[in-house]
Design an enzyme around this catalytic site. Structure first.
Site, PDB file in Angstrom:
ATOM      1  N   ALA A   1     -88.053  41.619 -13.747  1.00 54.72           N
ATOM      2  CA  ALA A   1     -87.802  40.176 -13.678  1.00 54.72           C
ATOM      3  C   ALA A   1     -87.055  39.636 -14.899  1.00 54.72           C
ATOM      4  CB  ALA A   1     -89.134  39.446 -13.515  1.00 54.72           C
TER       5      ALA A   1
ATOM      6  N   THR B   1     -84.067  36.325 -15.844  1.00 54.41           N
ATOM      7  CA  THR B   1     -84.475  35.066 -16.511  1.00 54.41           C
ATOM      8  C   THR B   1     -83.255  34.337 -17.073  1.00 54.41           C
ATOM      9  OG1 THR B   1     -84.953  36.274 -18.542  1.00 54.41           O
ATOM     10  CG2 THR B   1     -86.833  35.783 -17.126  1.00 54.41           C
TER      11      THR B   1
ATOM     12  N   GLN C   1     -87.003  46.091  -9.616  1.00 53.22           N
ATOM     13  CA  GLN C   1     -88.235  45.523  -9.070  1.00 53.22           C
ATOM     14  C   GLN C   1     -87.952  44.109  -8.567  1.00 53.22           C
ATOM     15  OE1 GLN C   1     -91.750  46.421 -11.843  1.00 53.22           O
ATOM     16  NE2 GLN C   1     -89.980  46.749 -13.146  1.00 53.22           N
TER      17      GLN C   1
ATOM     18  N   ILE D   1     -86.323  40.893  -6.510  1.00 51.32           N
ATOM     19  CA  ILE D   1     -86.160  40.637  -5.079  1.00 51.32           C
ATOM     20  C   ILE D   1     -85.082  39.582  -4.850  1.00 51.32           C
ATOM     21  CG2 ILE D   1     -88.515  41.313  -4.496  1.00 51.32           C
ATOM     22  CD1 ILE D   1     -89.377  38.414  -4.670  1.00 51.32           C
TER      23      ILE D   1
ATOM     24  N   HIS E   1     -89.066  46.410  -4.453  1.00 53.26           N
ATOM     25  CA  HIS E   1     -89.972  45.397  -3.909  1.00 53.26           C
ATOM     26  C   HIS E   1     -89.338  44.556  -2.804  1.00 53.26           C
ATOM     27  CE1 HIS E   1     -92.466  45.787  -7.844  1.00 53.26           C
ATOM     28  NE2 HIS E   1     -92.757  46.708  -6.969  1.00 53.26           N
TER      29      HIS E   1
ATOM     30  N   CYS F   1     -88.107  33.408  19.118  1.00 45.81           N
ATOM     31  CA  CYS F   1     -89.238  33.630  20.042  1.00 45.81           C
ATOM     32  C   CYS F   1     -90.496  32.890  19.594  1.00 45.81           C
ATOM     33  CB  CYS F   1     -89.529  35.126  20.177  1.00 45.81           C
ATOM     34  SG  CYS F   1     -90.515  35.821  18.818  1.00 45.81           S
TER      35      CYS F   1
ATOM     36  N   SER G   1     -92.150  44.242 -17.967  1.00 46.20           N
ATOM     37  CA  SER G   1     -93.355  44.450 -18.773  1.00 46.20           C
ATOM     38  C   SER G   1     -93.928  45.846 -18.523  1.00 46.20           C
ATOM     39  CB  SER G   1     -94.399  43.392 -18.417  1.00 46.20           C
ATOM     40  OG  SER G   1     -94.699  43.466 -17.028  1.00 46.20           O
TER      41      SER G   1
ATOM     42  N   ASN H   1     -86.287  45.070 -24.074  1.00 45.32           N
ATOM     43  CA  ASN H   1     -87.236  44.085 -23.553  1.00 45.32           C
ATOM     44  C   ASN H   1     -87.570  43.071 -24.647  1.00 45.32           C
ATOM     45  OD1 ASN H   1     -88.656  43.598 -20.986  1.00 45.32           O
ATOM     46  ND2 ASN H   1     -90.478  43.576 -22.267  1.00 45.32           N
TER      47      ASN H   1
HETATM   48  P1  NAD Z   1     -92.753  40.777 -15.680  1.00 43.65           P
HETATM   49  O1  NAD Z   1     -92.699  39.305 -15.494  1.00 43.65           O
HETATM   50  O2  NAD Z   1     -94.065  41.450 -15.639  1.00 43.65           O
HETATM   51  O3  NAD Z   1     -92.078  41.163 -17.071  1.00 43.65           O
HETATM   52  C1  NAD Z   1     -90.837  40.667 -17.434  1.00 43.65           C
HETATM   53  C2  NAD Z   1     -90.527  41.217 -18.809  1.00 43.65           C
HETATM   54  O4  NAD Z   1     -89.207  40.867 -19.132  1.00 43.65           O
HETATM   55  C3  NAD Z   1     -91.437  40.630 -19.898  1.00 43.65           C
HETATM   56  O5  NAD Z   1     -91.952  41.680 -20.680  1.00 43.65           O
HETATM   57  C4  NAD Z   1     -90.495  39.747 -20.719  1.00 43.65           C
HETATM   58  O6  NAD Z   1     -90.779  39.766 -22.091  1.00 43.65           O
HETATM   59  C5  NAD Z   1     -89.157  40.384 -20.450  1.00 43.65           C
HETATM   60  N1  NAD Z   1     -88.050  39.446 -20.495  1.00 43.65           N
HETATM   61  C6  NAD Z   1     -87.967  38.200 -19.974  1.00 43.65           C
HETATM   62  N2  NAD Z   1     -86.754  37.675 -20.170  1.00 43.65           N
HETATM   63  C7  NAD Z   1     -86.046  38.615 -20.863  1.00 43.65           C
HETATM   64  C8  NAD Z   1     -84.734  38.677 -21.363  1.00 43.65           C
HETATM   65  N3  NAD Z   1     -83.880  37.665 -21.220  1.00 43.65           N
HETATM   66  N4  NAD Z   1     -84.338  39.799 -22.014  1.00 43.65           N
HETATM   67  C9  NAD Z   1     -85.197  40.844 -22.183  1.00 43.65           C
HETATM   68  N5  NAD Z   1     -86.455  40.845 -21.725  1.00 43.65           N
HETATM   69  C10 NAD Z   1     -86.876  39.739 -21.064  1.00 43.65           C
HETATM   70  O7  NAD Z   1     -91.752  41.402 -14.632  1.00 43.65           O
HETATM   71  P2  NAD Z   1     -91.740  42.830 -13.931  1.00 43.65           P
HETATM   72  O8  NAD Z   1     -92.111  43.892 -14.878  1.00 43.65           O
HETATM   73  O9  NAD Z   1     -90.451  42.912 -13.220  1.00 43.65           O
HETATM   74  O10 NAD Z   1     -92.907  42.745 -12.849  1.00 43.65           O
HETATM   75  C11 NAD Z   1     -93.129  41.573 -12.121  1.00 43.65           C
HETATM   76  C12 NAD Z   1     -92.966  41.659 -10.622  1.00 43.65           C
HETATM   77  O11 NAD Z   1     -92.526  40.360 -10.231  1.00 43.65           O
HETATM   78  C13 NAD Z   1     -91.915  42.572 -10.140  1.00 43.65           C
HETATM   79  O12 NAD Z   1     -92.531  43.330  -9.200  1.00 43.65           O
HETATM   80  C14 NAD Z   1     -90.856  41.719  -9.465  1.00 43.65           C
HETATM   81  O13 NAD Z   1     -90.717  42.126  -8.128  1.00 43.65           O
HETATM   82  C15 NAD Z   1     -91.440  40.353  -9.368  1.00 43.65           C
HETATM   83  N6  NAD Z   1     -90.539  39.247  -9.789  1.00 43.65           N
HETATM   84  C16 NAD Z   1     -89.245  39.267  -9.445  1.00 43.65           C
HETATM   85  C17 NAD Z   1     -88.419  38.237  -9.840  1.00 43.65           C
HETATM   86  C18 NAD Z   1     -86.973  38.280  -9.431  1.00 43.65           C
HETATM   87  O14 NAD Z   1     -86.651  38.869  -8.396  1.00 43.65           O
HETATM   88  N7  NAD Z   1     -86.079  37.717 -10.228  1.00 43.65           N
HETATM   89  C19 NAD Z   1     -88.911  37.176 -10.596  1.00 43.65           C
HETATM   90  C20 NAD Z   1     -90.278  37.175 -10.933  1.00 43.65           C
HETATM   91  C21 NAD Z   1     -91.087  38.244 -10.517  1.00 43.65           C
END
Ligand code: NAD
Length: 245
Positions: free
Chosen positions: A21, A25, A100, A102, A118, A153, A192, A214
């Site tokens: 994710a 961001t 991961q 979506i 996912h 449907c 994470s 990260n």
């Molecule tokens: P997570 O939210 O658990 O972890 C995100 C990690 O990214 C954190 O450790 C954070 O510190 C780091 N992070 C955030 N912004 C950053 C940046 N600009 N640069 C570097 N690091 C950054 O996410 P995860 O590990 O992907 O697990 C969460 C689950 O949520 C996944 O299964 C995913 O499918 C889902 N999810 C997806 C989305 C999306 O599709 N964009 C959004 C939210 C959650």
């Protein structure tokens, strides 16, 4: 250290990216676990509960209220990380993106080989007849995200997203594991690394060029050959500039 990364990427034509994710961001989609993430927004019911298989079937309206408000961002655009990965693929250097996420932003940036562990918010299946629809249809069928999207449907549509309590798709598992196991360089970023089984997939990597980027510490930091604890854009901007010359 960014120069070391550029040198590594210059030399390799077998790079694989594993992201989470945090990759999106910088496009404006909140992640789950950082300070500005969805888990800190004080929802009455925890997001893991709402985004679960059981909750979808038992409380479909509440599921979709949350889903359309927090998981769907129709106006966001790919950021530099998505663009860099598409560029590296185009240059014949990157073999696959395993994500991961979506949100479909890798494909929107132009990446072709994307394994969505996912699933995706861009596909919906009728739970009655199996007919498939896209996000635009789901949104308009749900009165712009205020109701439950339905098939012609009248069956309820289910997003093609792996909900908590559901298994990952077998073909995606196999393709992701193979790409990671065969990679020369593995870049792991914006995750994470606590959501299993997805996070465990980086254990398939056999090489000695593991790059980890990260914003905060992860339990895999000690295994990285090149480790950046910072926002992705700090690393990606100079790398993208280099490969755009
Ligand atoms: P997570 O939210 O658990 O972890 C995100 C990690 O990214 C954190 O450790 C954070 O510190 C780091 N992070 C955030 N912004 C950053 C940046 N600009 N640069 C570097 N690091 C950054 O996410 P995860 O590990 O992907 O697990 C969460 C689950 O949520 C996944 O299964 C995913 O499918 C889902 N999810 C997806 C989305 C999306 O599709 N964009 C959004 C939210 C959650």
């Amino acid at each position: 250290m960014v120069n070391e990364l550029i040198a590594l990427l210059e030399k390799s034509d077998n790079i694989v990216f594993f992201g989470g994710a945090g990759v999106s961001t910088e496009s404006g989609i909140p992640d789950f676990r950082s300070a500005a993430g969805l888990y800190q927004m004080g929802n009455r019911i925890p997001p893991e509960t709402i985004l679960s298989h059981q909750f979808f079937y038992r409380h479909t309206k509440e599921f979709y209220d949350f889903y359309f408000e927090h998981m769907i961002y129709p106006d966001v655009l790919p950021n530099d990380t998505h663009i860099l990965l598409a560029k590296l693929e185009q240059l014949g250097k990157l073999k696959a993106v395993v994500t991961q996420n979506i949100d479909g932003l890798h494909q929107r940036a132009g990446s072709k080989v994307v394994f969505e562990m996912h699933g995706t918010v861009n596909r919906y299946n009728c739970i009655e007849c199996g007919r498939q629809y896209d996000l635009d249809f789901a949104l308009s069928s749900a009165q712009k995200g205020k109701g439950i999207p339905r098939c012609h449907c009248k069956g309820v549509l289910k997003p093609d997203v792996v909900l908590y309590g559901e298994a990952l798709d077998q073909a995606v598992i196999e393709q992701s594991a193979k790409a990671i196991a065969e990679a020369e360089v593995l870049i792991v970023a914006g995750s994470s690394l606590v959501v299993y089984p997805a996070a465990g997939f980086i254990n398939y990597y056999r090489g000695d060029k593991l790059v980890l980027i990260n914003a905060e510490a992860t339990s895999y930091d000690k295994h990285a050959n090149l480790h950046f604890e910072c926002r992705l854009k700090e690393v990606v901007a100079p790398v993208l500039k280099h490969f755009s010359k």
